[in-house]
Design an enzyme around this catalytic site. Sequence first.
Site, PDB file in Angstrom:
ATOM      1  N   HIS A 168      11.496 -62.458  33.851  1.00  0.00           N
ATOM      2  CA  HIS A 168      10.336 -61.922  33.135  1.00  0.00           C
ATOM      3  C   HIS A 168      10.639 -62.095  31.656  1.00  0.00           C
ATOM      4  CE1 HIS A 168       7.163 -59.381  31.715  1.00  0.00           C
ATOM      5  NE2 HIS A 168       6.727 -59.173  32.947  1.00  0.00           N
ATOM      6  N   ARG A 191       1.089 -58.274  26.508  1.00  0.00           N
ATOM      7  CA  ARG A 191       0.624 -59.604  26.077  1.00  0.00           C
ATOM      8  C   ARG A 191      -0.815 -59.827  26.504  1.00  0.00           C
ATOM      9  NH1 ARG A 191       3.762 -63.093  29.029  1.00  0.00           N
ATOM     10  NH2 ARG A 191       4.720 -61.315  30.057  1.00  0.00           N
TER      11      ARG A 191
END
Length: 675
Positions: A168, A191
Amino acid sequence: VVHWLMKKFNIPLTVLSHLGGHSAKRTHRAPPDEHGNPVPIGFLIMKTLKDYIDSTLSNQITVRTGTTVTRLLQRTDFRTGVKCIYGVEYRIRADSASKEKETLEADAVILTTGGFGCDRTNNGVMSKYRPDLLGFPTTCGDFAVGDGVLMGQEIGAELVDMDKVQLHPTGFIDPKNPGNPTKFLAPEAIRGSGAILVNQKGERFVNELDLRSVVSKGIIDNCAEYEGTNSKFAWCIMNKATQFLFGDKVLDFYKDRLGLFSVATDLADIASITGCPLNTLMKTINEYADAEQQGICKKTRKVVFPSSISVNDREFLIARVTPSIHYCMGGLNINAAAEVQEIIPGKVVGSHRHIRRLFAAGEVTGGVHGNNRLGGNSLLECVVFGRIAGFRAAALNQREGFDSGCLKEEEWTLVDLREVRNTDDKYGRNTREYRFNLNGSLQKTGLKVGQFIAIRGEMDGEMLTGYYSPITRPDDEGVIGILCRPDYKGGPIVKLLQYIRPGSYIEMKAMGGLKLEFLPSQGVFWKGRRIRKFGFLAGGTGVSPMLQISREYLNFLNMNKASKEPVDVQPNALNMLYAAEEENDLAFLKALENLESDYPLDFKFYPLLNQPPMGWTEGIGFVTETHIKAHLPYPPCDDQLFVICGPQIFESIMCKHLQSLGYSQEWYYAYSKDV
Ligand SMILES: Cc1cc2nc3c(=O)[nH]c(=O)nc-3n(C[C@H](O)[C@H](O)[C@H](O)COP(=O)(O)OP(=O)(O)OC[C@H]3O[C@@H](n4cnc5c(N)ncnc54)[C@H](O)[C@@H]3O)c2cc1C
């Protein structure tokens, strides 16, 4: 399952998020709680289900915590080699020093032990499959060390995709403890709300909403190591608009409770905290704002801009983020019924079978996500396969029809669709395999080889019926599969098959057919007569019973070869004339070609087309007596059996040919007789 969780358990999966690699908003989350705190969705699902068990099912389900399972209890049927699980060996964690083990016998075991993302040992699963990742931090809990994978492997379960481990891109580096190998996750929705990533020069280097693998690689290739660690890191910048979209209160949790964000009043403040040149930062933000105007960032190919940003913005939050081991795509191979698979030798009738009474769901399994899991799909997978595993485990001891088989000729039985497989590569162009669950996980159909089934269901007020030869074997447990053409040539029932989804019910019943007996050490029999040679006359999709009989016969040959008391068999026992209108109508062609190339001494087929394409070198026109004499067993002999299946007119012409060639009626069988 999203619907199920919301309706049955009131889990509020009401927020839709656009996560990395998604083409649209598709991940369901829960909104923050009444105090504005984030609600970890995995925890919420688990807690709700646990509360449900405690309040409603406590007299039926015992939950044991603080218990480590160390081994699966397994026995093997010495005749068939089939493995069966009958419980587990375990240790109470508090007693781990005593090494005292206990056993718990059970009808079924469902492994849900998670992945191996936190396995840092030198001889463990991670070091075997991805030694290059051993130095990376992880977002996984310290229990994620691959116990289930190892226990499955110990009893011969197949592992798949073990080298596919996901990084990740955004594990938080805690400035108070940057070397901590376990990282708190910066959720992808950060994000997804518009946060941008910059390197130590203050430049963007990747589409923040690209796949996790791409963003992780972007950080590794473009960023510097965090001081005192080996971890490459990027700065994650959120302006006010992004914070609002993500949830201010939720961010307070990361900022105030965990200390993972720094506050910057403006761009100059960001420059002084991060050490990035202010000019570059301004250029980066201006370019990003331009890209948003144009709808595309030419440098990173970003096209989704969840929120706007400007050099004049104030009150930023910034964090240090680093790629961290997050998820294992590999693990135990399961089928669509969540049954753990093992490989079996001999590929005529499939290369896998399930280990009886062993199921698995969640991150311990492999092969569900391919090379790169998308955000949100893990919890989805846990619930989808967890439910299936639960249902199929609960259906293990279904008694009805257990011994005699569950499909009857006298009555219709409800079966639910397990899965649809696109089998174009395996069986031939334009083919689909529909697999249905039998009610009991260990039930058999009770059909004989050569026997066919009917399925029916209502569609738009019309009852549609279709006839099929199973592609699965009579010995297969808990499942029946049919192979069909999904276009109009597959008959009216195709409308229904295209409409139903896994979990939908249709009706099924046994029909007539050949009913061949395959008896080890004795041979193949029909109506008491030993059969050594088959002649198949197939028209169009009428080839499917021949495919079933051929596969079963070749499997019989394999078993016979390995048997201590083999029976005499003849070479070239399976011969087929296969007639169709045009090349496209030669259904399941690939399957036949594969049989012919794998068993050239035992299986031969000769196709004939009425309308051949240019360059066709095989038979042309209708099947004649000359074709039969040339390609099928001739002259007549009493160890032969002719099988005829196709349109009714085709079948009656073939019967006439056989009669005039001197075959007696007991030597051939036409399927339309039993429809
Ligand atoms: C920080 C973080 C955030 C995530 N966020 C998301 C998200 O938003 N959406 C999403 O879809 N996925 C997310 N994931 C992934 C997802 O949480 C996991 O893949 C998922 O929880 C796996 O569930 P599981 O039940 O298979 O295993 P786990 O949740 O790992 O549970 C395994 C359990 O088995 C127990 N266990 C292990 N070995 C033994 C043994 N030998 N004996 C007894 N018990 C044993 C462990 O103690 C543990 O309780 C996230 C993962 C992390 C680490």
